[in-house]
Design an enzyme around this catalytic site. Sequence first.
Site, PDB file in Angstrom:
ATOM      1  N   SER A  35      24.899  37.978  33.970  1.00 49.14           N
ATOM      2  CA  SER A  35      23.886  36.481  35.395  1.00 49.14           C
ATOM      3  C   SER A  35      22.655  37.144  35.473  1.00 49.14           C
ATOM      4  O   SER A  35      21.632  36.691  35.926  1.00 49.14           O
ATOM      5  CB  SER A  35      24.309  36.361  36.692  1.00 49.14           C
ATOM      6  OG  SER A  35      25.145  36.897  36.926  1.00 49.14           O
ATOM      7  N   ASP A 148      33.986  42.922  41.201  1.00 46.99           N
ATOM      8  CA  ASP A 148      33.735  42.033  40.119  1.00 46.99           C
ATOM      9  C   ASP A 148      34.163  42.500  38.638  1.00 46.99           C
ATOM     10  O   ASP A 148      34.425  42.740  37.697  1.00 46.99           O
ATOM     11  CB  ASP A 148      32.569  42.621  39.542  1.00 46.99           C
ATOM     12  CG  ASP A 148      31.728  41.004  39.252  1.00 46.99           C
ATOM     13  OD1 ASP A 148      32.784  39.967  38.787  1.00 46.99           O
ATOM     14  OD2 ASP A 148      30.669  41.327  38.220  1.00 46.99           O
TER      15      ASP A 148
HETATM   16  N1  LIG Z   1      26.628  49.976  27.892  1.00 48.39           N
HETATM   17  C1  LIG Z   1      27.313  49.041  26.985  1.00 48.39           C
HETATM   18  N2  LIG Z   1      27.635  48.507  26.367  1.00 48.39           N
HETATM   19  C2  LIG Z   1      27.630  47.923  25.503  1.00 48.39           C
HETATM   20  N3  LIG Z   1      27.784  46.443  25.315  1.00 48.39           N
HETATM   21  C3  LIG Z   1      27.521  46.307  26.395  1.00 48.39           C
HETATM   22  C4  LIG Z   1      27.338  47.628  27.616  1.00 48.39           C
HETATM   23  N4  LIG Z   1      26.470  47.482  29.153  1.00 48.39           N
HETATM   24  C5  LIG Z   1      26.875  45.648  28.900  1.00 48.39           C
HETATM   25  N5  LIG Z   1      27.120  45.188  27.635  1.00 48.39           N
HETATM   26  C6  LIG Z   1      27.351  43.849  27.342  1.00 48.39           C
HETATM   27  O1  LIG Z   1      26.825  43.191  27.961  1.00 48.39           O
HETATM   28  C7  LIG Z   1      27.304  42.237  29.079  1.00 48.39           C
HETATM   29  C8  LIG Z   1      26.614  41.745  29.927  1.00 48.39           C
HETATM   30  O2  LIG Z   1      26.591  43.538  30.923  1.00 48.39           O
HETATM   31  P1  LIG Z   1      26.923  43.258  32.327  1.00 48.39           P
HETATM   32  O3  LIG Z   1      28.766  42.364  32.782  1.00 48.39           O
HETATM   33  O4  LIG Z   1      26.729  44.652  32.955  1.00 48.39           O
HETATM   34  O5  LIG Z   1      25.873  42.113  32.464  1.00 48.39           O
HETATM   35  P2  LIG Z   1      25.813  41.342  34.125  1.00 48.39           P
HETATM   36  O6  LIG Z   1      24.207  40.973  33.832  1.00 48.39           O
HETATM   37  O7  LIG Z   1      25.749  42.133  35.522  1.00 48.39           O
HETATM   38  O8  LIG Z   1      26.920  40.561  33.700  1.00 48.39           O
HETATM   39  P3  LIG Z   1      27.944  39.902  35.495  1.00 48.39           P
HETATM   40  O9  LIG Z   1      27.178  37.579  35.146  1.00 48.39           O
HETATM   41  O10 LIG Z   1      29.174  39.897  34.742  1.00 48.39           O
HETATM   42  O11 LIG Z   1      27.061  40.345  36.257  1.00 48.39           O
HETATM   43  C9  LIG Z   1      28.541  43.084  28.566  1.00 48.39           C
HETATM   44  O12 LIG Z   1      29.704  41.542  29.034  1.00 48.39           O
HETATM   45  C10 LIG Z   1      28.730  43.488  27.257  1.00 48.39           C
HETATM   46  O13 LIG Z   1      29.119  42.862  26.390  1.00 48.39           O
HETATM   47 MG   LIG Z   2      29.152  41.562  33.837  1.00 42.24          MG
HETATM   48 MG   LIG Z   3      26.925  42.155  37.366  1.00 39.23          MG
END
Ligand SMILES: Nc1ncnc2c1ncn2[C@@H]1O[C@H](COP(=O)(O)OP(=O)(O)OP(=O)(O)O)[C@@H](O)[C@H]1O
Ligand SMILES: [Mg+2]
Ligand SMILES: [Mg+2]
Length: 450
Positions: A35, A148
């Site tokens: 998100s 989370d």
């Molecule tokens: N360091 C990493 N190495 C490999 N894949 C990653 C890494 N960080 C994130 N990803 C991939 O990207 C996706 C989204 O990352 P993340 O959960 O950090 O984003 P977000 O926008 O904060 O998500 P959320 O909606 O859960 O808050 C993860 O589910 C994973 O598939």
């Molecule tokens: Mg995430």
């Molecule tokens: Mg997040």
Amino acid sequence: MLLPPPPPPSLYDPCKSQSFFSQCFINLGLLGRGSFGEVYKVLSLQDGQHYAIKRSVQRFRGDRDRQRSVREARNHERLCPHPHILGFKAAWEERGHLYIQTELCCTSLLIHTEAQPHNPAESVAWAYLSDLLSALQHLHSRGFVHLDLKPANVFLTRSGRLKLGDFGLLLELTGDRRGQPGGKEREDREEGQEGDPRYMAPELLRGEYTPAADVFSLGVSILELACNMEVPKGGDGWQQLRQGSLPSEFVNGLSGDLQSVLRMMLSPDPSKRATVPQLLALPVVRRQRWRRQVSLLLTESLLFLFSLCQTVLSTARGLLASVRLPFLTARAPSVPCTPPRDSWEKDGDCSTPPFSFSYNDTESLVEDVVFFPEEMGPDYSPTLPHRSKSPIFVSGTSTPHPKTQNQQPTATQTHSPVLNWIRPEPCLRPTFEPKNLLGLFDETALEGQS
Ligand SMILES: Nc1ncnc2c1ncn2[C@@H]1O[C@H](COP(=O)(O)OP(=O)(O)OP(=O)(O)O)[C@@H](O)[C@H]1O
Ligand SMILES: [Mg+2]
Ligand SMILES: [Mg+2]
């Protein structure tokens, strides 16, 4: 351990129109979406290492939004390194977007388990539990709660080690607020920043943010992984799980030990729920953690030996070639092992694929997509990406975010030269003034108040 070679004198030129991201990294493709933003696999031109960079897709909608995004980076930076916490490298803000550079992992635990054809063996569930209890122990003992925790926010390294990541909802419980419903923190949460309802502890609905909430989310995650069940988002199933009743059709297949640990973690009353230190002290958990540590040590040692052999072999090949080449080829052209400097330094070249990005309110860099086979591991680098006409779909694993809208990119070009650093980069030009994120955060806090 060998020290990394000194960085090249200056990669980033603030006078150029290309962003810091496009000047200093090669975008090797989309890893995932949430998100908050999109996560890319990148090759750093500064140290030649691979990283993951999370970039907020939408430009900040005002100070509070910016403050919240900056808080994720700031909190991640403040977490001391730990073997089960995703490593933080740097974060910066540029042209209304936040970038967080972290250690690169192979995939998320969610994607990994979904790709498995069979239910995991119970030993795998114990291994996951051991790793994530260590991660929570690290956070909770420093006064942080994750809020989370779910398989989509847990990442896997090549050796199978789990790393807890995504600190977007991380909360620091200060002083007498530890273990108490928060004051200011609660106001912030009421703005709609909530974790995934499938893993959410029941007391979070009453605004009680304590370490016990993470234990509940970990319990639901392990239940999901061990039983290969779909955890309910709402309805009767959701209520029953939060009233202490585990779905017997699923849990009956588990050992008595795992069932009783899960019951301790999923107690509806947070004051009766087992704490992380209590869980770590259980003889069965101690035994399983010990096994897990031995197995990780073996796997990681083997992987280390394997990459050492590869390095020795390629060095030997290089030496052989340099000895033979003068006799075989009179004037063989030298082959650059990194992209030629002028290919990314020249303004013209930077604006052609795969290095070009346009800047507008909600633009994504998703067109520069390469798909990485999981088995290739984080070190796998395909040839440089070509612009794909139909970007590969990477399923979202988002924490619900009421304010997130699926906006289409607009054609507006909004160039702003602002680049704020969390930590000083040694290779930047002297004209560039890095800002510490703590300072940046204080600044935004003051802006928010005024
Ligand atoms: N360091 C990493 N190495 C490999 N894949 C990653 C890494 N960080 C994130 N990803 C991939 O990207 C996706 C989204 O990352 P993340 O959960 O950090 O984003 P977000 O926008 O904060 O998500 P959320 O909606 O859960 O808050 C993860 O589910 C994973 O598939
Ligand atoms: Mg995430
Ligand atoms: Mg997040």
